[in-house]
Structures are given as structure tokens and as C-alpha cells.
Write an enzyme that holds these catalytic residues in place. Structure first.
Site, short mmCIF file in Angstrom:
data_model
loop_
_atom_site.label_atom_id
_atom_site.label_comp_id
_atom_site.label_asym_id
_atom_site.label_seq_id
_atom_site.Cartn_x
_atom_site.Cartn_y
_atom_site.Cartn_z
CE LYS A 237 -4.40 -1.77 1.71
NZ LYS A 237 -5.56 -1.96 2.69
NE ARG A 271 -8.12 -8.32 1.01
CZ ARG A 271 -7.65 -7.44 0.07
NH1 ARG A 271 -6.68 -6.77 0.24
NH2 ARG A 271 -8.33 -7.54 -0.92
#
Length: 290
Positions: A237, A271
Site C-alpha cells: 500500500k 491479507r
């Protein structure tokens, strides 16, 4: 804490953290290498996740990357109707979650396609609000505020309570205090409707600045007060690649570093795009816990 999750009558032990592999059946997810759109590519990705040690396969069919325009509900459903049967056929032992913000999509994937978990990436009203220009008020926003005043659970909560499958509840709040308040309200509403299996996702990368993401990670162990398992989605991210001044393609090392920190702060599920590296991180972390 030791947690379990009821997957269609089978208890899954989360005392050892598990890894959730990402399968994006989309053309526009932020990390290009994660996109799979043909049956052959979906099958190969599903097999890879399981072969590398993933317990969950999280299937997404509507990109939530910043600045994206969400696919229509019809398009999202069509992609999932193509992808989920392939995943189930190729790796029947895998636990399938579907990330969506639409209650009707959640109903469809559970009732028609046999998905095991609903991974809520923000309710549709919130997604629509983000399309509005800053400072503008929409009818959707006003309806949402009236709903909050009445204390009525939002549609996704009512849907998952009806479906009775495990539910991943994500927060877009910017800091720990507001995240805890949001979780407390929504968990209470779910409990009042009889829902049991809830996983908390602090929502790294959603509604937060880079600094707020790191501030929340620094205090993440305090989510333990909720006595629920926590899922962490940090993989590649912008909080990583912006800080390191690199690209998402170059953010694997940073992802691994932050995943290790998340485990030390109580994460039960990671995740990730890169399953092998996350599984190895869990194995090394577990040696510290012996």
C-alpha cells in the site's frame, strides 16, 4: 488471545495467524500484478495461493483503489459468477472470502456461489459519498445521517446477520479512538442481531493519511480490548511505497517488515499479495512465541 472462526460448521483455529491471499478479478486494482481476469489466470492464482500456504482466498471484483470509479453492481456480480466457481473447483479446501461493499453482492456470493466469508470494504453509501466533491452534500449522505440518528444498522450489517457467515468489518476512521468507537457501535449492532463471527480490519489505506496509518499501526495492540480477531491489509500500500519512495512493485520488503510488526501487535490474519513471504513471516514470528 486464541480465537476461532466457524466456517460452515467447521471451527478454524486462529491461535496461529493465518494468511489470506488476494485474487483480484478486476482490470484496475492498484497493484497490476494482482489482476487476473481469465479463467486460466484465476485458476493459476488460486492454486498458487494454496500451494504457498494461504488459508483464505479473498476474491475482489470491484477495485477500491483511491481515485477509482467502482464497477457497477451488475459488472461486479458478473465477474464473481465467473471467478468463484473456478476457485472452488481448483482449490476446494480453501476458505473463500469476497470483498465487496454491496449487500446484494454479499447475498449473491453466499447464497448462490457458496462464499464462506463476507469481507466488507465499506458500505455503498460511503462509497457514493466519496464521489461527491469536497464540501458538497448528497441525498445519500443525508439519508446516512438520519439512519445514524435512529441507530438503525446499515444495510450490509443487516445482510450479513441474515446470511450468518463470518464477517470482516473494516473501519475507514482516521485514528485509534474513532476506530474503536466505530467498531464498538457496529459490533454491538451485529451482536443484537445474533451475529457471532466478526473479524476487525482497521482499514489501512482507507480514509487515512500516511501519518495516520502509521499512528494506528503503532497502537494496534489496543484493538485487543474488543476481544475479536484482527485482519491487517498492508500489502504494497501507499503508506509503504510513498515512505520508501518506491513503487508498489518495489514494496514487498516494506510489506514484510510491517506485517511482522502487525503480528507482534496482535494480527490474526494477514491479507497479502505475496503469500509465500507472509507465511514465512508468520513462521518466524511463531518462533518468538514458543
Amino acid at each position: 488471545m486464541n480465537y476461532t472462526m466457524n466456517i460452515r460448521g467447521r471451527l478454524l483455529d486462529l491461535s496461529k495467524p493465518k494468511v489470506m491471499g488476494i485474487l483480484n478479478a478486476t482490470p484496475d486494482s492498484f497493484y497490476a500484478a494482482s489482476r487476473v481476469q481469465t479463467e486460466e489466470a484465476i485458476a493459476a492464482r488460486a492454486r498458487q495461493i494454496v500451494a504457498e500456504g494461504g488459508t483464505f482466498i479473498d476474491v475482489g471484483a470491484c477495485s477500491t483503489r483511491p481515485g477509482s470509479t467502482p464497477a457497477s453492481e451488475k459488472e461486479e456480480m458478473a465477474r464473481l459468477r465467473m471467478a468463484l466457481p473456478v476457485v472452488r473447483r481448483e482449490v476446494p479446501e480453501a476458505i473463500i472470502s469476497v470483498d465487496t461493499f454491496r449487500p446484494d453482492v454479499a447475498r449473491m456470493v453466499v447464497e448462490e456461489l457458496g462464499a464462506d466469508i463476507v469481507n466488507d470494504v465499506g458500505d455503498e453509501e460511503e462509497r457514493e459519498k466519496r464521489r461527491e466533491e469536497r464540501g458538497e452534500r448528497s441525498g445519500i449522505e443525508e439519508r446516512g445521517e438520519r439512519r445514524e440518528e435512529r441507530g438503525v444498522p446499515r444495510p450490509m450489517l443487516r445482510m450479513v446477520a441474515r446470511l450468518g457467515v463470518p464477517y470482516i468489518l473494516m473501519s475507514s476512521e482516521p485514528d485509534l479512538r474513532q476506530t474503536l468507537l466505530f467498531f464498538a457501535k457496529e459490533v454491538r449492532q451485529l451482536r443484537e442481531m445474533g451475529h457471532k463471527d466478526i473479524v476487525l480490519d482497521p482499514g489501512f489505506g482507507f480514509g487515512k493519511t500516511v501519518e495516520q496509518n502509521y499512528g494506528l499501526l503503532a497502537q494496534m495492540e489496543r484493538l485487543g480490548v474488543m476481544e475479536l480477531p484482527v485482519l491487517v491489509g498492508l500489502s504494497r500500500k501507499s503508506m509503504i511505497w510513498r515512505t520508501l519512495e518506491c513503487t508498489p512493485e518495489e514494496a514487498l520488503n516494506g510489506t514484510t517488515a510491517l506485517n511482522a510488526i502487525a503480528l507482534m501487535k496482535g494480527a490474526s490474519i494477514l491479507r497479502v499479495h505475496d503469500v509465500k513471504e507472509a507465511v514465512e513471516t508468520v513462521r518466524l514470528w511463531k518462533e518468538l512465541r514458543v
